[in-house]
Design a protein around this motif. Structure first.
Motif, PDB file in Angstrom:
ATOM      1  N   ILE A   1       1.079  -0.870   0.350  1.00 31.54           N
ATOM      2  CA  ILE A   1      -0.057   0.434   0.115  1.00 31.54           C
ATOM      3  C   ILE A   1       0.994   1.412  -0.199  1.00 31.54           C
ATOM      4  N   GLY A   2       1.654   1.152   0.657  1.00 36.65           N
ATOM      5  CA  GLY A   2       2.640   2.632   0.707  1.00 36.65           C
ATOM      6  C   GLY A   2       3.663   2.482  -0.472  1.00 36.65           C
ATOM      7  N   GLY A   3       3.675   1.478  -1.036  1.00 35.10           N
ATOM      8  CA  GLY A   3       4.253   1.636  -2.551  1.00 35.10           C
ATOM      9  C   GLY A   3       3.254   1.650  -3.815  1.00 35.10           C
ATOM     10  N   LEU A   4       1.718   1.914  -3.743  1.00 34.08           N
ATOM     11  CA  LEU A   4       1.210   2.505  -4.166  1.00 34.08           C
ATOM     12  C   LEU A   4       0.873   4.105  -4.007  1.00 34.08           C
ATOM     13  N   THR A   5       0.834   3.709  -2.589  1.00 36.41           N
ATOM     14  CA  THR A   5       0.302   5.226  -2.767  1.00 36.41           C
ATOM     15  C   THR A   5       1.472   6.775  -3.124  1.00 36.41           C
ATOM     16  N   THR A   6       3.109   5.983  -3.016  1.00 38.65           N
ATOM     17  CA  THR A   6       4.292   6.670  -3.240  1.00 38.65           C
ATOM     18  C   THR A   6       4.039   6.426  -4.948  1.00 38.65           C
ATOM     19  N   PHE A   7       4.265   5.431  -5.475  1.00 44.88           N
ATOM     20  CA  PHE A   7       3.478   5.720  -6.666  1.00 44.88           C
ATOM     21  C   PHE A   7       3.235   6.552  -7.694  1.00 44.88           C
ATOM     22  N   LEU A   8       1.980   6.468  -7.301  1.00 42.62           N
ATOM     23  CA  LEU A   8       0.505   7.453  -7.867  1.00 42.62           C
ATOM     24  C   LEU A   8       1.128   8.966  -7.167  1.00 42.62           C
ATOM     25  N   ALA A   9       1.311   9.031  -5.920  1.00 46.60           N
ATOM     26  CA  ALA A   9       2.384  10.406  -5.778  1.00 46.60           C
ATOM     27  C   ALA A   9       2.978  11.075  -6.618  1.00 46.60           C
ATOM     28  N   MET A  10       4.020  10.093  -7.135  1.00 45.58           N
ATOM     29  CA  MET A  10       4.915  10.901  -7.939  1.00 45.58           C
ATOM     30  C   MET A  10       5.216  10.369  -9.318  1.00 45.58           C
ATOM     31  N   ALA A  11       3.563   9.903 -10.276  1.00 42.34           N
ATOM     32  CA  ALA A  11       3.087   9.160 -11.505  1.00 42.34           C
ATOM     33  C   ALA A  11       3.593  10.350 -12.551  1.00 42.34           C
ATOM     34  N   TYR A  12       2.410  11.215 -11.611  1.00 47.17           N
ATOM     35  CA  TYR A  12       3.185  11.935 -13.056  1.00 47.17           C
ATOM     36  C   TYR A  12       4.570  12.787 -13.855  1.00 47.17           C
ATOM     37  N   ILE A  13       5.241  12.502 -13.345  1.00 48.56           N
ATOM     38  CA  ILE A  13       6.548  12.570 -14.002  1.00 48.56           C
ATOM     39  C   ILE A  13       6.483  11.996 -15.345  1.00 48.56           C
ATOM     40  N   ILE A  14       6.697  10.599 -15.003  1.00 45.55           N
ATOM     41  CA  ILE A  14       5.994   9.805 -16.300  1.00 45.55           C
ATOM     42  C   ILE A  14       5.824  10.760 -17.608  1.00 45.55           C
ATOM     43  N   ALA A  15       4.589  11.082 -17.120  1.00 39.50           N
ATOM     44  CA  ALA A  15       3.678  12.269 -18.750  1.00 39.50           C
ATOM     45  C   ALA A  15       4.967  13.026 -19.076  1.00 39.50           C
ATOM     46  N   VAL A  16       5.861  14.335 -17.486  1.00 35.85           N
ATOM     47  CA  VAL A  16       5.984  15.645 -16.976  1.00 35.85           C
ATOM     48  C   VAL A  16       7.201  15.285 -18.081  1.00 35.85           C
ATOM     49  N   ASN A  17       8.403  14.401 -17.022  1.00 36.49           N
ATOM     50  CA  ASN A  17      10.046  14.776 -17.968  1.00 36.49           C
ATOM     51  C   ASN A  17       9.884  14.282 -19.457  1.00 36.49           C
ATOM     52  N   PRO A  18       8.683  12.939 -20.215  1.00 35.56           N
ATOM     53  CA  PRO A  18       9.597  13.111 -21.126  1.00 35.56           C
ATOM     54  C   PRO A  18       8.966  14.554 -21.773  1.00 35.56           C
TER      55      PRO A  18
END
Length: 440
Positions: A19-36
């Motif tokens: 659950i902690g991993g999923l929460t962190t991933f979703l909180a920072m997942a924007y980088i997958i779209a933003v960084n490229p």
């Protein structure tokens, strides 16, 4: 697995780590779209930047989990990728080729790794006064909450007042307010996975409101053409990119500036996450800090090598720590998700900034609890803490906020005639900050 990651020893469970991993991933997942997108502005092909971003984050986040066993996720850093796009590359900047920009990042990461291996980075952390250490975590909490409110449109820019309240009736704000309400209520009721639930439900709420963008395609082809960027040929000078950096004074100044940013951003982030994930002692010292710093420093160099910009530890890791992550197992979850979504980035793109607003605001609140541990009765120790707490969110920079705290601490001690209380490495760090403020 339990013995390797010390799950039971740290009073966690596999479920908490997932659950902690999923929460962190979703909180920072924007980088997958933003960084490229940012890297494509610098000239890197979008698919290549996407591949580098996802695999760079996956490899280094898992490495942090295995070698340091702490819930600290890593990915390409916002801020540094903007420097690459708008200060190093492009017609309005220095105009260097993206391969040269990645060589700057690579060299900066190598230098930080050398400092870690020499013990300097840990020694500087140990030299920071206790009140300033505590203030860094609090300042990052405000910073994280500010990021959430800004991403949710609740706080917007204003020419007259700098900041003002956004339109609370807008679709963006409605989703953000739902996210905050859910996160606060569920956290109050001590519902397991409260922050993760708030992100998922808010994302669903955003669909009919047009805030959540549904994917139009499900996958991208992998493109590894940006890998080994510092050692590719710079088409402008027809030389190897990294040679172009070491022979150009202006680019070496960028190496120094980025080194300062990476050096202290990570220091602040680690302290903030450590406080929430219970691996900081009563004096504010982070336990087993050396492997954490080694992985983070190697990540900066690897980010340049991969063509993903500098890979660094994310403050959003605090969301996972609050959700229960205590070990590197949560990192494995995050890393696997980053690798999988290299093929399905549009799905991650569904998670909007407003949907993560609630999680980030609650994290900010929880990180404020350390404010009572600061001794506010003595100005010589309290003012540096105050200026650090204020400086981090208001400058939108962890590094600048820490710099304000360092410089003010040294100035006050000198004025009091207590120079002997200033540790030598505080002098070194303060001088470095002064040079950064003047020349950067």
């Amino acid at each position: 697995m339990d013995r390797f990651f010390k799950i039971s020893e740290r009073k966690s469970t596999v479920g908490n780590e997932v659950i902690g991993g999923l929460t962190t991933f979703l909180a920072m997942a924007y980088i997958i779209a933003v960084n490229p997108l940012m890297m494509s502005i610098a000239g890197i092909p979008f698919d290549a930047a996407l591949t580098s971003t996802c695999f760079g984050a996956a490899i280094m986040t898992i490495a942090m989990g295995i070698f340091a066993n702490r819930p600290l996720a890593l990915a390409s850093g916002m801020g540094i990728n903007a420097i690459v796009a708008y200060s190093l590359c492009g017609a309005t900047a220095l105009g260097v080729d993206w391969r040269v920009a990645m060589a700057v990042i690579f060299l900066e990461g190598v230098l930080i790794l050398v400092l870690v291996l020499c013990g300097l980075r840990k020694a500087i952390m140990d030299a920071i006064p206790v009140n300033v250490r505590r203030a860094i975590g609090i300042g990052i909490g405000l910073f994280v909450a500010f990021i959430g409110l800004k991403g949710g449109g609740i706080i917007v820019g204003n020419e007259a007042t700098i900041l003002t309240l956004g339109d609370l009736t807008s679709a963006q704000c409605i989703v953000a307010l739902v996210a905050i309400a859910l996160a606060v209520v569920l956290e109050t009721l001590k519902v397991k996975g409260a922050l993760l639930i708030s992100i998922v439900v808010s994302t669903i709420v955003g669909i009919p409101l047009g805030v959540t963008v549904m994917p139009t395609e499900m996958g991208f082809g992998l493109d590894f053409s940006a890998f080994a960027a510092p050692f590719q040929i710079d088409p402008q000078s027809n030389t190897v990119a990294i040679l172009q950096v070491v022979t150009t004074p202006a680019l070496l100044m960028f190496v120094f500036s980025l080194l300062m940013s990476d050096f202290f951003d990570t220091m602040g982030t680690v302290m903030g996450v450590a406080d929430r994930a219970d691996f900081v002692d009563k004096d504010g010292n982070v336990e087993d800090i050396q492997p954490i710093l080694m992985v983070d420093s190697a990540a900066a160099a690897l980010g340049g090598f991969f063509g993903a910009s500098s890979i660094t530890t994310y403050a959003e890791s605090t969301a996972g720590a609050v959700a229960g992550a205590r070990t590197g197992l949560s990192n494995v979850v995050i890393g696997v998700l980053f690798a999988v979504f290299a093929f399905f980035a549009p799905v991650v793109g569904m998670v909007s900034a407003p949907a993560t607003c609630g999680a980030l605001v609650v994290v900010g609140y929880l990180m404020m609890t350390g404010v009572g541990e600061i001794d506010w009765t003595s100005m010589d120790s309290a003012f540096p803490a105050f200026i650090t707490i204020m400086g981090i969110p208001l400058t939108y920079s962890i590094t600048d906020g820490i710099g304000f705290g360092f410089v003010s601490y040294v100035v006050i001690k000198v004025a009091q005639g207590k120079i002997g209380e200033i540790r030598p490495l505080m002098w070194v760090a303060t001088v470095a900050f002064f040079l950064m403020f003047v020349f950067a």
